[in-house]
Each structure stands twice: as C-alpha cells, then as structure tokens.
Design a protein around this motif. Structure first.
Motif, PDB file in Angstrom:
ATOM      1  N   PRO A   1       1.011  -1.186  -0.160  1.00 44.79           N
ATOM      2  CA  PRO A   1       0.014   0.113  -0.019  1.00 44.79           C
ATOM      3  C   PRO A   1       0.961   1.431  -0.119  1.00 44.79           C
ATOM      4  CG  PRO A   1      -0.688  -1.487   1.794  1.00 44.79           C
ATOM      5  CD  PRO A   1       0.658  -2.134   1.293  1.00 44.79           C
ATOM      6  N   GLY A   2       0.358   2.220  -0.618  1.00 48.26           N
ATOM      7  CA  GLY A   2       1.104   3.641  -0.398  1.00 48.26           C
ATOM      8  C   GLY A   2       1.804   4.032  -1.886  1.00 48.26           C
ATOM      9  N   ILE A   3       1.439   3.235  -3.075  1.00 49.18           N
ATOM     10  CA  ILE A   3       1.990   3.439  -4.071  1.00 49.18           C
ATOM     11  C   ILE A   3       0.973   3.180  -5.210  1.00 49.18           C
ATOM     12  CG2 ILE A   3       3.424   1.343  -4.385  1.00 49.18           C
ATOM     13  CD1 ILE A   3       5.450   2.696  -5.819  1.00 49.18           C
ATOM     14  N   SER A   4       0.884   3.839  -6.108  1.00 49.37           N
ATOM     15  CA  SER A   4       0.019   3.501  -7.410  1.00 49.37           C
ATOM     16  C   SER A   4       0.623   2.541  -8.214  1.00 49.37           C
ATOM     17  CB  SER A   4      -0.362   4.764  -7.894  1.00 49.37           C
ATOM     18  OG  SER A   4       0.474   5.299  -8.865  1.00 49.37           O
ATOM     19  N   LEU A   5      -0.266   1.943  -8.950  1.00 49.69           N
ATOM     20  CA  LEU A   5       0.509   0.622  -9.929  1.00 49.69           C
ATOM     21  C   LEU A   5       1.307   1.439 -11.066  1.00 49.69           C
ATOM     22  CD1 LEU A   5      -2.487  -1.815 -10.252  1.00 49.69           C
ATOM     23  CD2 LEU A   5      -0.607  -1.891  -8.659  1.00 49.69           C
ATOM     24  N   GLU A   6       0.532   2.529 -11.400  1.00 55.12           N
ATOM     25  CA  GLU A   6       1.462   3.142 -12.579  1.00 55.12           C
ATOM     26  C   GLU A   6       2.844   3.612 -11.992  1.00 55.12           C
ATOM     27  OE1 GLU A   6      -1.984   6.025 -11.847  1.00 55.12           O
ATOM     28  OE2 GLU A   6      -1.208   3.865 -11.367  1.00 55.12           O
ATOM     29  N   ALA A   7       2.915   3.993 -10.831  1.00 55.85           N
ATOM     30  CA  ALA A   7       4.353   4.434 -10.205  1.00 55.85           C
ATOM     31  C   ALA A   7       4.965   3.194  -9.889  1.00 55.85           C
ATOM     32  CB  ALA A   7       4.014   5.488  -9.053  1.00 55.85           C
ATOM     33  N   ALA A   8       4.457   2.139  -9.467  1.00 60.35           N
ATOM     34  CA  ALA A   8       5.358   1.023  -8.879  1.00 60.35           C
ATOM     35  C   ALA A   8       6.026   0.362 -10.119  1.00 60.35           C
ATOM     36  CB  ALA A   8       4.592  -0.161  -8.341  1.00 60.35           C
ATOM     37  N   ALA A   9       5.293   0.591 -11.318  1.00 57.94           N
ATOM     38  CA  ALA A   9       6.011  -0.170 -12.517  1.00 57.94           C
ATOM     39  C   ALA A   9       7.472   0.191 -12.980  1.00 57.94           C
ATOM     40  CB  ALA A   9       5.089  -0.050 -13.896  1.00 57.94           C
ATOM     41  N   PRO A  10       7.547   1.254 -13.099  1.00 60.53           N
ATOM     42  CA  PRO A  10       9.210   1.738 -13.397  1.00 60.53           C
ATOM     43  C   PRO A  10      10.330   1.076 -12.240  1.00 60.53           C
ATOM     44  CG  PRO A  10       7.835   3.604 -13.552  1.00 60.53           C
ATOM     45  CD  PRO A  10       6.984   2.489 -13.109  1.00 60.53           C
ATOM     46  N   VAL A  11       9.548   0.936 -10.871  1.00 63.43           N
ATOM     47  CA  VAL A  11      10.441   0.611  -9.989  1.00 63.43           C
ATOM     48  C   VAL A  11      11.023  -0.913  -9.977  1.00 63.43           C
ATOM     49  CG1 VAL A  11      10.671   0.403  -7.315  1.00 63.43           C
ATOM     50  CG2 VAL A  11       9.215   2.399  -8.359  1.00 63.43           C
ATOM     51  N   LEU A  12      10.024  -1.566 -10.615  1.00 59.78           N
ATOM     52  CA  LEU A  12      10.389  -3.096 -10.877  1.00 59.78           C
ATOM     53  C   LEU A  12      11.730  -3.288 -11.737  1.00 59.78           C
ATOM     54  CD1 LEU A  12       6.855  -4.533 -11.066  1.00 59.78           C
ATOM     55  CD2 LEU A  12       8.338  -4.380  -9.199  1.00 59.78           C
ATOM     56  N   CYS A  13      11.937  -2.405 -12.544  1.00 54.82           N
ATOM     57  CA  CYS A  13      13.252  -2.530 -13.276  1.00 54.82           C
ATOM     58  C   CYS A  13      14.041  -1.408 -13.083  1.00 54.82           C
ATOM     59  CB  CYS A  13      13.032  -2.713 -14.784  1.00 54.82           C
ATOM     60  SG  CYS A  13      14.414  -2.794 -15.663  1.00 54.82           S
ATOM     61  N   ALA A  14      13.671  -0.248 -13.259  1.00 51.24           N
ATOM     62  CA  ALA A  14      14.435   0.986 -13.239  1.00 51.24           C
ATOM     63  C   ALA A  14      14.808   1.242 -11.784  1.00 51.24           C
ATOM     64  CB  ALA A  14      13.633   2.367 -13.608  1.00 51.24           C
ATOM     65  N   GLY A  15      13.802   1.082 -10.860  1.00 57.83           N
ATOM     66  CA  GLY A  15      13.947   1.391  -9.529  1.00 57.83           C
ATOM     67  C   GLY A  15      15.074   0.540  -8.855  1.00 57.83           C
ATOM     68  N   ILE A  16      14.784  -0.770  -8.826  1.00 59.76           N
ATOM     69  CA  ILE A  16      15.649  -1.558  -8.360  1.00 59.76           C
ATOM     70  C   ILE A  16      17.080  -1.710  -8.924  1.00 59.76           C
ATOM     71  CG2 ILE A  16      14.777  -3.382  -9.867  1.00 59.76           C
ATOM     72  CD1 ILE A  16      16.298  -3.957  -6.356  1.00 59.76           C
ATOM     73  N   THR A  17      17.123  -1.181 -10.361  1.00 58.30           N
ATOM     74  CA  THR A  17      18.534  -1.199 -10.807  1.00 58.30           C
ATOM     75  C   THR A  17      19.221  -0.112 -10.248  1.00 58.30           C
ATOM     76  OG1 THR A  17      17.579  -2.137 -13.271  1.00 58.30           O
ATOM     77  CG2 THR A  17      19.533  -0.703 -13.171  1.00 58.30           C
ATOM     78  N   VAL A  18      18.844   1.021 -10.160  1.00 55.38           N
ATOM     79  CA  VAL A  18      19.571   2.110  -9.490  1.00 55.38           C
ATOM     80  C   VAL A  18      19.855   2.028  -8.049  1.00 55.38           C
ATOM     81  CG1 VAL A  18      18.605   3.603 -11.411  1.00 55.38           C
ATOM     82  CG2 VAL A  18      17.361   3.486  -9.241  1.00 55.38           C
ATOM     83  N   TYR A  19      18.682   1.424  -7.532  1.00 54.01           N
ATOM     84  CA  TYR A  19      18.991   1.256  -6.114  1.00 54.01           C
ATOM     85  C   TYR A  19      20.156   0.170  -5.625  1.00 54.01           C
ATOM     86  CZ  TYR A  19      18.103  -0.598  -1.092  1.00 54.01           C
ATOM     87  OH  TYR A  19      18.338  -0.901   0.027  1.00 54.01           O
ATOM     88  N   LYS A  20      20.070  -1.033  -6.536  1.00 53.71           N
ATOM     89  CA  LYS A  20      21.248  -2.224  -6.606  1.00 53.71           C
ATOM     90  C   LYS A  20      22.622  -1.311  -6.912  1.00 53.71           C
ATOM     91  CE  LYS A  20      23.041  -6.186  -6.684  1.00 53.71           C
ATOM     92  NZ  LYS A  20      23.126  -6.868  -5.078  1.00 53.71           N
ATOM     93  N   ALA A  21      22.507  -0.240  -7.852  1.00 53.22           N
ATOM     94  CA  ALA A  21      23.771   0.088  -8.567  1.00 53.22           C
ATOM     95  C   ALA A  21      24.235   1.206  -7.309  1.00 53.22           C
ATOM     96  CB  ALA A  21      23.519   1.103  -9.570  1.00 53.22           C
TER      97      ALA A  21
END
Length: 721
Positions: free
Chosen positions: A124-144
């Motif tokens: 909860p707390g994040i919309s689906l459209e905002a969550a979508a980029p996190v699944l690749c872009a977000g986790i990619t930069v967080y891992k980096a």
C-alpha cells in the motif's frame, strides 16, 4: 472468466519492428502465476531487445517488456502464498537467467505468466503506474547505489540524470542521504534535475572540459559515478573526473566497447563495476524506500498502442522521465499521452453503417470522473464504453409483455444468467428490492407464515417494510453469534415448525451474501441449506425453501474462488443485482425453477415490473456483466490495500474486508460520521456518515489515494479534539 485471447506487442525476429496483435492467453504451470497486467514500464533494454542489439538471439515471436504490475488472475497448484486479485509486480529476471521480454514472453501483453517466486507484492502507499518503473528502473538504480559503496553525505554523479533511470537514481540517492551531481544535457533537463529531482549540482555532459567542470563544482570530483546513459562518451569522461579511490558503476547499455587509461585507473585506485537488477528482497526494499521518502516517479502514462512512438522518442533522445504503458484496457491506437492515472471517458460509438458515432457528452465524462471518488455505494457507477455501445446498438425493441415469447435480447440475457447460475430459469426485474419481494411473495401462498433471516438483512431493514405488506408474513430476525454471518447454530433453534397454532411456521429462510461486504461462506450456506431442507413438514406441504438475497453474490463467489452455480445449489431462489458489482445502469435478475419463474412473472406484473422496449436494458446489463466481472479482483485488491493502510493508522472495522467494502467502527475508532463526510468532501470525495465505504470498478487509484489522505487527516484531527 479469463479471456482466451489478448493483445500483445510481438516482434518476430531480431531487429524487426514490433507488431500489436492478438495472441492466446497462457495457462500457468504448477509453480507459476498468471498476472493480468495493468501497467508496464518501458526502458532502453526493451528497445535494445527489439532492435537486436544484444549478443544472444532472442526468442522468435517474442512478447517484449519486463517491468509490469497487475493482479493475480490465476495460479498453479504449488502456489500457496498468493490469491486471486493480489497486486504483484513481475521481476525482470526469471530462473536460469531467462530474461523477461528477451528470452521469455514479457509484460507487453494483457496477461503474463511468471514464476511465483518472482512475483513481488506491491505494498500500500504507491499506485500501480508508479510502481511499474520501480520493478526494473528503481531496483536497477537502487542496486547500483549499493554497488557504488558511496557513503551518506558523499557525492555520487548520476550520468544521464534526466532520463527514466536517471530521474529515479537521483531521488534514490537523495533518499539514502547522498549528495547528487546530475549530468545530463539541455536547459529543460537542468531545471528538471535541480528543481524536480533535488540534485545538488548539475553539469552538461555535452559541454567542453566536462571533467574539469565536474571537479570544480564538486571540489575534487564525486566519490562515485553511476552511468545510466545510453551514450558511450560519458563512460570515458567518468574515468577522468572520478575522485581517487572512487567507484564507477556501469548500468546503461550503449553500443560499443569501454576503453580506459589503465595507468590512471591503477594509480588512482578507480573501481569499475557493472551492475544489473537486484533480487526480490532488494526490490521490496526499493519500494519501501520510495514510499517512506515520498518522492515522485517521473513518468507519463501512455496508451498500450503507443509503444513504437515511445521507442522512436528514446532513439531521438526525446524522452523525459519514464514511459508507462496502460495495458489493462484494449488498445485504442492513436491516443496521446495521458495523465498520471487513466480513466475510460471517451467513447467511440458505432453507427449502423459501422462508422464512428459521436463521443459522449461532457456531462457523462463528468459523471465518470465523479464516480472515481464516490464511495457511497457500488450503485453509483455510470455507463462504460461497452455499455453505451450496447444501448446505442441494441437491435431489439420488443415489448416484454405483449410480444409472444418476450424480447429476444431479454431472453438472451436471461439465458446467460441461467447458464451462470445453473438454475432452470431467470427473470429480469427492475431492482433488487423488487426481485427480493417477488421471490418471497412467490414462495409464500397462504398465511400465517414466517421468514427467518439475519436481523440486519436488506429485505427487512432497507425495503420499506414490504414483507408484511406484500407477503403478509412475520419476520424472525436472528443475530449471528460470530457478529459476521449466520451459521447453522444460529438458525436451527429459531426455526418454527408447524404443529403449534400459537406461532406462524417458518416457510422461508432468507440469507444474504454479501452483507456489508462480508462473505457468507459456501460451507455455512451449505450446512444451513441441508438442515433447513430436511426440517419435518406435514404431509402435502412443501419443504421450507431457501432464498438468497444475492445482491452482491458475484462479488462473493469471485472472492471465495467458487462458481455462482456451486453457491446457488444451496438455494431455491435468488435475486442478483446488476447495478452493483456488475455496473449496469439498472435492473436485477431472479432465478429459480421454471415453475417458480412462471409464477414470479405474475407477481412482477402485479408489482409494476412489466417493462416496454426492454431490449436496451438487457443489452446494457449483458455488456456490463462482460465488462465488469473481470475487474472484480482488482476492486477487491484495491479495497484491501486501503483497508490495510487505514488499519495501520488506527481505524477499527465492524466487519472483515472480504470483498469491496470497508465498514469502519466509528465508535471504536473515535471519529464522527459527519466528520467523515466532511473530510472526504474536502478531497472531492463522496461518502455516507455510516462509516461504510463501498469500492467499485470505477474507483480510481487517485480516488483511493485521496481517500487515504482524507481519513488520515480525519483521525489525526479527531484524536486531538
């Protein structure tokens, strides 16, 4: 309820242009889930896969995409920790390095299969459209970021900061306590990086003497550099300005090879790393950081059909932020970019010659917008595009009374309901109240007689006292001991058998599913039914009958994972609303035996339910049924997400949140019903003071978010009083 075919973006062989086409919907294996994709982000990896830039040969007839979010639509026999309607995201990596959207079919389709272990729960707390980029872009930069070993208050350079990856990288770096040097190009990107993303410094990487400029503004160079750019030159620049002992993390995938001055790299102790996406747990961390920090994902939602246009912008360097495809609806082609959340408002009605008709009036558009934040009831939905098309294009206009055999469209709808419920016959009626009262009156022949029901039942409390007036029946109201729904233990001791002339005997047991959104489970309905149907009655008398007020039966069976036929085997009759979960403009339908429906038609006429030109209503109801039933798991999942949030901030509930309703215990929570209405109104929302919040298929993500904000303000202010 799953369709057999779906829309998908497919490219046949390496380097070919993508094609939007229909393909079959797959079936999940034992350890897999089928996800109904709502949104899918688009990144440069998708573009490279489509163009054939990677060394390996991609699978032919591949469906692209690898950062999709949606609802669990089906799952295999070995999956036990997910249920229908749960919100999940699909990880870019499948087991054995089967890359989603490159080696296995990805998320540019309406239904996508993935391993259950790779399905990330969307909190909860994040919309689906905002969550979508996190699944690749977000986790990619967080891992980096983790790979860079940069410490709090140290400087990290984000190269390509104005793009989709870069915009997230800047915000994650700030959320983790780092200072950010943004490298991008152009005045627009400069303003975006410094003001929207909160970067501390900005350097144009297309300028002259970039390395010297970076060292000047950072006082000696950044401690780390994350390169998310798809251009080769910034890789070379980074080796010239990185601080001694610093780390360069390569994320972007430009064509070409990286070369560097080995002497400088060794003497300056420069570390060069490659970084790819993280695992499931790191993805959950990335989502949690985004929600906690409250930063915004820079994205534009675009129609599913616009993927090729997005690829063109990527190649031309015209992308600002991230593109997110709206996959959940059928593609319309030619649509422009939409706002941060989507609504189906523009209708393309067909005239008889097949040419497009007029779009709907602004008043209906406004009604759809209002419904997106109307929590008073699930009856407040307004016609969708398929429903409007069905009304306009109705082909039958018969008289349901005068015409022999009735109206063909009505007959077709009743046949559909008959097949859905497994009953011998069905009858279209004007409302749920009318359907319930017709059923009860049809069952009851000669008083004295009694109806046994839950004391909160709609037929007793909300139908204007119709039972004693229309059916001359008394009522035995029973309070469930568990406080939620009736059980056999509640019912069996309250049935009045015939033989004692002091009391009117029980002739009907009327149950309700759902009641306040809470399910009456099949197990208990079956136990009650088996007992009631075997109660002793005098010779020549019919057994006590079972009636179901199934106003929201379809909500219940969807949530319980059973069929309507299974449930209605416990009942002799049922009334099912079409204007609630189904979203029809009006109407209900009653079902029972052929003999029962023939008699019910007589009472329908008596109660003013005979209709003219009913074909339009039946066509609308059938279209609403087809359109809305697949959306119920999404409605339930959204309801649970909001309920989880409300519970965390201090709200108590009167009933379990099983389907599409949250019933707040105002007394225990310590808020007033009038205040609830008032705070919702401040945020453009509609609610009743009872504390019941009803969700439906037209409630938007934005509407749910505004509801959460309104109720957070409410509970904080009320607690201060």
């Amino acid at each position: 309820m799953l369709p057999s075919m779906q829309w998908a973006h497919v490219f046949k062989t390496r380097g070919q242009t993508i094609e939007l086409k229909q393909i079959p919907v797959g079936k999940p294996g034992p350890d897999e889930v089928l996800v109904q994709i709502e949104y899918s982000g688009v990144c440069h990896t998708d573009l490279h896969a489509c163009k054939g830039d990677f060394p390996a040969t991609p699978k032919e007839n591949l469906v692209g995409g690898h950062e999709g979010v949606g609802l669990v639509a089906a799952f295999g026999t070995q999956v036990h920790d997910l249920r229908i309607g749960d919100l999940v995201g699909i990880q870019p990596l499948c087991p054995k390095l089967q890359l989603s959207g490159y080696m296995v079919d990805g998320t540019f389709q309406q239904y996508c299969i993935c391993k259950a272990d790779n399905a990330v729960r969307i909190p909860p707390g994040i919309s689906l459209e905002a969550a979508a980029p996190v699944l690749c872009a977000g986790i990619t930069v967080y891992k980096a970021l983790k790979e860079s070993n940069v410490q709090p208050d140290q400087i990290i350079a984000i190269v390509g900061a104005g793009g989709g990856l870069g915009s997230l990288a800047c915000q994650y770096a700030k959320a983790c306590g780092h200072k950010v040097l943004a490298l991008s190009s152009g005045s627009a990107k400069r303003g975006m990086c410094l003001y929207d993303l909160g970067a501390d410094y900005f350097v144009d990487y297309k300028g002259s003497n970039v390395a010297e400029e970076v060292k000047r503004v950072t006082g000696g160079g950044p401690h780390a550099a994350m390169i998310v750019s798809s251009v080769e030159e910034p890789f070379h620049q980074a080796t010239q300005y990185i601080r001694p002992g610093g780390t360069i993390v390569a994320v972007g995938l430009p064509p070409g090879k990286l070369s560097t001055n080995i002497f400088s790299m060794v003497t300056q102790k420069i570390n060069i790393k490659g970084s790819y996406v993280g695992n499931r747990y790191e993805t959950e961390e990335a989502l949690a950081i985004l929600i906690r920090a409250g930063f915004s994902v820079q994205y534009n939602v675009v129609d599913f059909a616009e993927l090729q246009n997005i690829y063109d912008k990527m190649e031309n360097g015209g992308m600002k932020g991230r593109a997110v495809l709206k996959v959940g609806k059928a593609p319309t082609k030619g649509s422009s970019e939409l706002s941060g959340y989507c609504r189906d408002v523009h209708l393309n009605l067909k005239q008889e010659n097949g040419t497009p008709g007029n779009v709907v009036s602004r008043s209906l558009e406004q009604a759809i917008e209002r419904a997106a934040g109307d929590f008073r009831s699930d009856t407040v939905t307004v016609p969708t595009e398929p429903v409007m098309q069905a009304i306009i294009n109705a082909s039958t206009f018969g008289d349901d009374i005068y015409d022999e055999g009735g109206d063909p469209a009505v007959n077709a709808f009743q046949e559909r309901i008959r097949e859905l419920t497994g009953k011998e016959a069905a009858l279209f009626v004007l409302s749920g109240t009318q359907g319930n009262q017709i059923c009860l009156r049809t069952h009851l022949h000669q008083p004295p007689h009694t109806i046994l029901l839950d004391y909160r039942a709609h037929v007793q409390v909300w139908e204007t006292g119709a039972i004693p007036l229309l059916s001359q029946a008394t009522v035995t109201g029973v309070e469930p001991k568990n406080g939620i729904h009736l059980t056999l233990d509640d019912v069996k001791d309250r049935i009045v058998e015939e033989g004692n002339f002091h009391f009117p005997p029980t002739r009907v047991v009327s149950l309700e599913n759902t009641l306040g959104g809470a399910i009456l489970p099949l197990k208990h309905a079956r136990e009650i039914s088996n007992y009631v149907r075997n109660v002793r009655v005098p010779r020549g008398r019919s057994p006590i009958v079972m009636h179901l007020d199934g106003a929201r039966l379809l909500e219940a069976v969807t949530a319980e994972g059973i069929t309507a036929k299974e449930y209605l085997d416990c009942f002799d009759s049922a009334s099912i609303c079409l204007s609630k979960g189904c979203g029809a403009p009006m109407g209900s339908v009653i079902v029972g035996s052929r003999e029962f429906i023939d008699r019910a038609m007589w009472f329908r006429k008596m109660f003013g339910g005979a209709t003219r030109q009913t074909g339009m209503m039946a066509a609308a109801a059938l279209a609403a049924l087809d359109h809305s039933l697949p959306l119920l798991p999404r409605v339930h999942a959204l309801t649970r997400r909001v309920a989880d949030y409300l519970h965390r901030i201090g709200y108590e509930f009167l009933l379990p949140v099983d389907t599409n309703m949250i019933v707040i215990d105002l007394k225990k929570t310590g808020v007033r019903g009038e205040a609830l209405v008032s705070y919702c109104k401040r945020h453009g929302l509609l609610a009743f003071p009872s504390g019941r919040l009803a969700f439906h298929h037209q409630i938007s993500e934005d509407g749910a978010s505004r509801l959460q904000r309104a109720l957070l303000e409410l509970i904080l202010d009320e607690k201060r009083v």
